[in-house]
Scaffold this active site. Structure first.
Site, short mmCIF file in Angstrom:
data_model
loop_
_atom_site.label_atom_id
_atom_site.label_comp_id
_atom_site.label_asym_id
_atom_site.label_seq_id
_atom_site.Cartn_x
_atom_site.Cartn_y
_atom_site.Cartn_z
N THR A 12 32.51 41.78 44.28
CA THR A 12 33.33 41.59 45.47
C THR A 12 34.21 40.35 45.36
OG1 THR A 12 31.63 40.32 46.63
CG2 THR A 12 31.61 42.71 46.93
N ASP A 13 35.24 40.31 46.21
CA ASP A 13 36.11 39.15 46.26
C ASP A 13 35.71 38.25 47.43
OD1 ASP A 13 37.09 40.40 48.58
OD2 ASP A 13 38.90 41.13 47.61
N LYS A 14 36.50 37.27 47.73
CA LYS A 14 36.18 36.30 48.78
C LYS A 14 36.02 36.95 50.15
CE LYS A 14 37.75 31.82 50.42
NZ LYS A 14 38.75 30.76 50.29
N TYR B 96 35.11 42.36 49.93
CA TYR B 96 35.58 43.68 49.51
C TYR B 96 35.34 43.85 48.01
CZ TYR B 96 38.49 43.91 53.80
OH TYR B 96 38.95 43.93 55.09
#
Length: 139
Positions: A15-17, A20
């Site tokens: 996931t990203d920050k 997501y």
């Protein structure tokens, strides 16, 4: 048509920050679905490579509809809708646990002779294994 599905749990590292799934990870999810489909059919990339056939990706497309999130259990459906010849196209649909469609995609791979580096027809074993799925539709 050949249809198969596999489940993948989203790990934190994917996931990203925002929490997501990072867009680049969908290629890996699709690969898991593709490899498991082939294994289910009694085929494997390893045996194809040992027989002198490589399957590089020629084209990769994905369309994002909604984000997948950390810890989601994704259901990835993979389809082969056309009889493989020199190329084989896999189509994908990714759903979350609520059965919401998150994305669609496709990859096109090419059968390549590892000695010559040139495209070739699908190996006989591959053709024999997959052809029965398409013959049923014509009856």
């Amino acid at each position: 048509m050949i249809e198969f599905e596999v489940q993948v749990r989203v790990r934190y590292a994917e996931t990203d920050k925002m929490g997501y799934v990072y867009y680049g990870n969908y290629a890996a999810f699709y690969e898991v679905a593709r490899v498991e489909m082939m294994r289910h059919l009694g085929l494997s990339y390893k045996s194809l490579e040992e027989s002198g056939i490589m399957m590089p990706v020629l084209e990769y497309k994905t369309k994002f509809i909604k984000p997948a999130l950390y810890d989601d259990l994704l259901r990835i459906k993979v389809f082969i809708k056309e009889i493989p010849k020199v190329r084989i196209k896999f189509e994908y649909e990714t759903y979350n646990e609520k059965n919401v469609l998150l994305n669609i995609g496709e990859t096109t791979l090419v059968f390549v002779n590892s000695e010559t580096g040139k495209p070739c027809l699908a190996p006989e074993e591959f053709e024999r294994t997959t052809s029965s799925y398409f013959l049923k539709e014509k009856i």
